[in-house]
Design a protein around this motif. Sequence first.
Motif, PDB file in Angstrom:
ATOM      1  N   ASN A 153      -7.020  -4.089   1.778  1.00  0.00           N
ATOM      2  CA  ASN A 153      -7.764  -4.176   2.423  1.00  0.00           C
ATOM      3  C   ASN A 153      -6.626  -3.003   3.194  1.00  0.00           C
ATOM      4  OD1 ASN A 153      -5.189  -5.246   3.985  1.00  0.00           O
ATOM      5  ND2 ASN A 153      -5.425  -4.537   5.852  1.00  0.00           N
ATOM      6  N   ARG A 183      -4.671 -10.925   5.512  1.00  0.00           N
ATOM      7  CA  ARG A 183      -4.397 -11.314   6.464  1.00  0.00           C
ATOM      8  C   ARG A 183      -4.946 -11.465   7.882  1.00  0.00           C
ATOM      9  NH1 ARG A 183       1.284  -9.080   8.798  1.00  0.00           N
ATOM     10  NH2 ARG A 183       1.324  -6.612   8.541  1.00  0.00           N
ATOM     11  N   THR A 221      -0.051   6.457   1.615  1.00  0.00           N
ATOM     12  CA  THR A 221      -0.918   5.605   2.704  1.00  0.00           C
ATOM     13  C   THR A 221       0.211   5.079   3.633  1.00  0.00           C
ATOM     14  OG1 THR A 221       1.112   3.795   1.584  1.00  0.00           O
ATOM     15  CG2 THR A 221      -1.147   4.156   0.738  1.00  0.00           C
ATOM     16  N   TYR A 226      14.554  -3.611   1.410  1.00  0.00           N
ATOM     17  CA  TYR A 226      13.112  -3.178   0.334  1.00  0.00           C
ATOM     18  C   TYR A 226      13.220  -3.265  -1.125  1.00  0.00           C
ATOM     19  CZ  TYR A 226       9.102   0.085  -1.285  1.00  0.00           C
ATOM     20  OH  TYR A 226       7.827  -0.243  -2.035  1.00  0.00           O
ATOM     21  N   ASN A 257      -0.259  -7.153  -4.969  1.00  0.00           N
ATOM     22  CA  ASN A 257      -0.044  -5.228  -3.950  1.00  0.00           C
ATOM     23  C   ASN A 257       0.935  -5.077  -2.780  1.00  0.00           C
ATOM     24  OD1 ASN A 257      -1.146  -2.120  -3.856  1.00  0.00           O
ATOM     25  ND2 ASN A 257      -1.850  -3.810  -2.097  1.00  0.00           N
ATOM     26  N   ARG A 271      -9.785  -6.781   9.895  1.00  0.00           N
ATOM     27  CA  ARG A 271      -9.198  -5.529   9.092  1.00  0.00           C
ATOM     28  C   ARG A 271     -10.168  -5.879   8.066  1.00  0.00           C
ATOM     29  NH1 ARG A 271      -4.580  -6.055  11.849  1.00  0.00           N
ATOM     30  NH2 ARG A 271      -3.339  -7.310   9.826  1.00  0.00           N
TER      31      ARG A 271
END
Length: 318
Positions: free
Chosen positions: A21, A44, A232, A195, A101, A48
């Motif tokens: 999204n 989710r 992003t 991460y 992704n 959105r």
Amino acid sequence: MWSATSVPNLTGKVALVTGGNTGIGLQTVKQLALHGAKVYMGARSESRAKEAIESILSENHTIGQEHIIWLPLDLSKLFNIVEAAQLLSSLEERLDILINNAGIAADDFTTTTEGFESTMAVNHIGHFVLTTKLLPLLKATASQAGSDVRVVTISSSAERFAPKHNVFATIKDLSDPGTTNPSDYTSRTVVFSRYGASKLANILFTGELQRRLDQEDVKITALALDPGPVATDGGMGVFPSFLKPVLKLVMKSPEKGALNQLFCATAKEAIDEPKTYKGKFLTAPGKTSPGSERSRDSELAQSLWRITEEALKNVGVS
Ligand SMILES: NC(=O)c1ccc[n+]([C@@H]2O[C@H](COP(=O)([O-])OP(=O)(O)OC[C@H]3O[C@@H](n4cnc5c(N)ncnc54)[C@H](OP(=O)(O)O)[C@@H]3O)[C@@H](O)[C@H]2O)c1
């Protein structure tokens, strides 16, 4: 140079992109649909997802509205993932492209209802469950003549920040993947450690998935990749917000950031040259990278697979 116009005709193919999204995922959904695929946008939030689909359709009149479909998917909720995989398998007879992704880098140490650290849960465990639950559909597609099935998982060069002590030996390496000092759960170093561990897991998962598929003689190509620094919300979110205008100039646009995953999901080279690409990590379209030494450790990959299965069994997902 490989570009969005290099994506081949995908008419008749079905794809699923998680985190579709926004950001890199949104651009990937758009390009796959523009080239004829029927694309499920795993997201989710209904609002959105619908807003994102509307934004693509309103700017791209050649895409029919039946070509982009919202698939409710929250990767932090294991039973929701199982339901999403069941729903997709009931709606479709084929799945040609799965793009894992979605990704987060949680600032705080938070855990999911099942007790896994959130970054590891969304980035690795959620995608592990999704992929393994969709394997029957992917394998059925792969058994058809002329098929070209791909499982593409978005990692990052930040895999190098995975803490050395985490050797994916026990379930604790998934429930507390980044901490070496119990009083530090929020410093930037620890956020990057968590991460990094999840992104190392993405590469190891891809290698082990490919090994297992090859062993069963299943014609599916698994690939992992780093999109590079992309402007992003997620990519810029690791920097102070006043830097945003500068970051937008120096980082790749989301359109360019999507190219590596589009290559991995669709480029003919990737199946024509299996020795070069199968199970590998790419840092640019067509460019494989060795990654860190640990990312190439097949024993580590097998150990990660084992503890992930064990952890899932403990919470009743197997
Ligand atoms: N941007 C970069 O510089 C960069 C560099 C290396 C690797 N990557 C990787 O590239 C991938 C895409 O990143 P991006 O930059 O496009 O990030 P982004 O703009 O932050 O988008 C992340 C996507 O993941 C989704 N997501 C987060 N938590 C989820 C959950 N629990 N269930 C389902 N979806 C969830 C988000 O949905 P919501 O809108 O609902 O939050 C969003 O769609 C990630 O795996 C990231 O780690 C990015």
